[in-house]
Design an enzyme around this catalytic site. Sequence first.
Site, short mmCIF file in Angstrom:
data_model
loop_
_atom_site.label_atom_id
_atom_site.label_comp_id
_atom_site.label_asym_id
_atom_site.label_seq_id
_atom_site.Cartn_x
_atom_site.Cartn_y
_atom_site.Cartn_z
N PHE A 134 -74.62 -15.64 -18.54
CA PHE A 134 -75.10 -14.46 -19.27
C PHE A 134 -74.49 -14.46 -20.66
O PHE A 134 -73.28 -14.58 -20.82
CB PHE A 134 -74.69 -13.18 -18.53
CG PHE A 134 -75.15 -11.92 -19.22
CD1 PHE A 134 -76.47 -11.49 -19.13
CD2 PHE A 134 -74.27 -11.18 -20.00
CE1 PHE A 134 -76.90 -10.35 -19.78
CE2 PHE A 134 -74.69 -10.03 -20.65
CZ PHE A 134 -76.01 -9.61 -20.54
N ASP A 218 -68.17 -18.77 -24.41
CA ASP A 218 -68.36 -17.31 -24.40
C ASP A 218 -67.21 -16.69 -23.60
O ASP A 218 -67.20 -16.72 -22.37
CB ASP A 218 -69.72 -16.99 -23.76
CG ASP A 218 -70.01 -15.50 -23.73
OD1 ASP A 218 -69.06 -14.69 -23.82
OD2 ASP A 218 -71.20 -15.14 -23.59
N LYS A 247 -65.88 -7.15 -25.48
CA LYS A 247 -65.36 -6.35 -24.38
C LYS A 247 -63.87 -5.96 -24.52
O LYS A 247 -63.56 -4.98 -25.17
CB LYS A 247 -65.61 -7.06 -23.05
CG LYS A 247 -67.11 -7.09 -22.68
CD LYS A 247 -67.36 -7.36 -21.20
CE LYS A 247 -68.81 -7.08 -20.83
NZ LYS A 247 -69.72 -8.20 -20.93
C1 LIG Z 1 -70.98 -8.55 -21.63
C2 LIG Z 1 -71.24 -9.96 -22.00
C3 LIG Z 1 -72.04 -10.30 -23.10
C4 LIG Z 1 -72.79 -9.27 -23.92
O1 LIG Z 1 -71.95 -8.37 -24.55
P1 LIG Z 1 -72.57 -6.98 -25.08
O2 LIG Z 1 -71.40 -6.31 -25.76
O3 LIG Z 1 -73.09 -6.25 -23.90
O4 LIG Z 1 -73.64 -7.33 -26.05
C5 LIG Z 1 -72.18 -11.63 -23.41
N1 LIG Z 1 -71.56 -12.59 -22.69
C6 LIG Z 1 -70.77 -12.30 -21.64
C7 LIG Z 1 -70.10 -13.41 -20.90
C8 LIG Z 1 -70.59 -10.98 -21.25
O5 LIG Z 1 -69.85 -10.69 -20.18
#
Ligand SMILES: *Cc1c(COP(=O)(O)O)cnc(C)c1O
Length: 410
Positions: A134, A218, A247
């Site tokens: 994701f 990521d 986050k």
């Molecule tokens: C939450 C998340 C995102 C997206 O972040 P947002 O602040 O919701 O745009 C992207 N990559 C990972 C691995 C995530 O956990």
Amino acid sequence: MTWQDDAGRDLVKSFGARMQMFVRGEGSYLWDADGKRYLDFLAGIAVDSLGHAHPVFVDAISTQAATLSHVSNYFATPPQLALAATLKRLAGTGDGGRVYFGNSGAEANEAAFKLARLHGGTERPRILALTDAFHGRTMGTLALTGKPYMQEPFLPMTPGVEFIDSTVEALEAAIDDRVAALFVEPVKGEAGVLPLPEGYLAAAREITERHGALLIIDEIQTGAGRTGEWFAFQHEGITPDAITVAKGIGGGFPIGALITFGAASELFYPGTHGSTFGGNALGTAVAGAVLGEIERADLVGNAAERGAQLSQAIEAIDSDLITGCRGSGLLIGVGLRHPVAKALVAAAQEHGLVINAPNDETIRLVPALTIGDVEIDEFIELFTASLRTVEDALVLDAPTQLSTSTEVPA
Ligand SMILES: *Cc1c(COP(=O)(O)O)cnc(C)c1O
């Protein structure tokens, strides 16, 4: 009129019905409008690193708001420069690293996507990403997100992205000198807290380097100490070309960043990317204070230690529903033997516990990095009670199914 009526009428329908309305938080606890207290083991999806209303967070936001909040990226501010230096140090970029600030995870990954295109040019149109990972919900990051059901309503996607399995063999088979970048989520949080195979990142580093492709990690969910290192890639001692964070670094303030290493730091040039809010004094002051407190209180060490303690305690619960724990530090997936995760989340809320189900057979636990014995003991008590509630319902609904099948009637 109830809050449910207001939410149902006024809020966008892209989310399901809100499960609860919270009015206050403190540490690892939340309160609803009736004054009922909940133990929060979701922490706003791995966001509230210090828990709720931490004095360091409150002081940073109030002091900076009273000093200077926003001037735009035509100008620098002291908290912005301080946070960039801190992120470079914690990520280990050395002097050659650079930081781009945005306001969310998706914006950090959008910047990384553009970085990959700048690196690739016309010679390297291919981008590889992992099936099930994701990376966000904007059109660019959705193109990087290997979940067909999420992309389908929004086709066509930005071209060039190909999805591969999370194995070294799949990477070897797919890569060539026309690949600009490999995007990796080190523990697939949204997919059910699935760690990469051991040694994958080290192999991916070697293979991408051999083909001149960027390795972009990521760290939006795994960063800021959650896995027991500042960033998950540090468990494998590699140097990526870029990482994205969001986050947990803001502790509840919306902020994201792309951190580049070495030559990748020279790819952006004036006019190629930007953001009005990104890196403003208020957000960077808060994130700087949050990271400072994580460092001062050794919450990275606490995440490693408490993560192991929590996983062990969960595996010691006497329940046939639990298959085991996976993940890293305080990013824990609890596997379930039956597709009852949503029922378990609902039962937990009744018992005063906030947890999350990324899919039908997994509970995701991402509490504040500040948790200790008190929170863990209370979690085990409430989680055990929630498991009992679901087990009782299962036995009532389907006495023969429980022991013989992995399917439970809805
Ligand atoms: C939450 C998340 C995102 C997206 O972040 P947002 O602040 O919701 O745009 C992207 N990559 C990972 C691995 C995530 O956990």
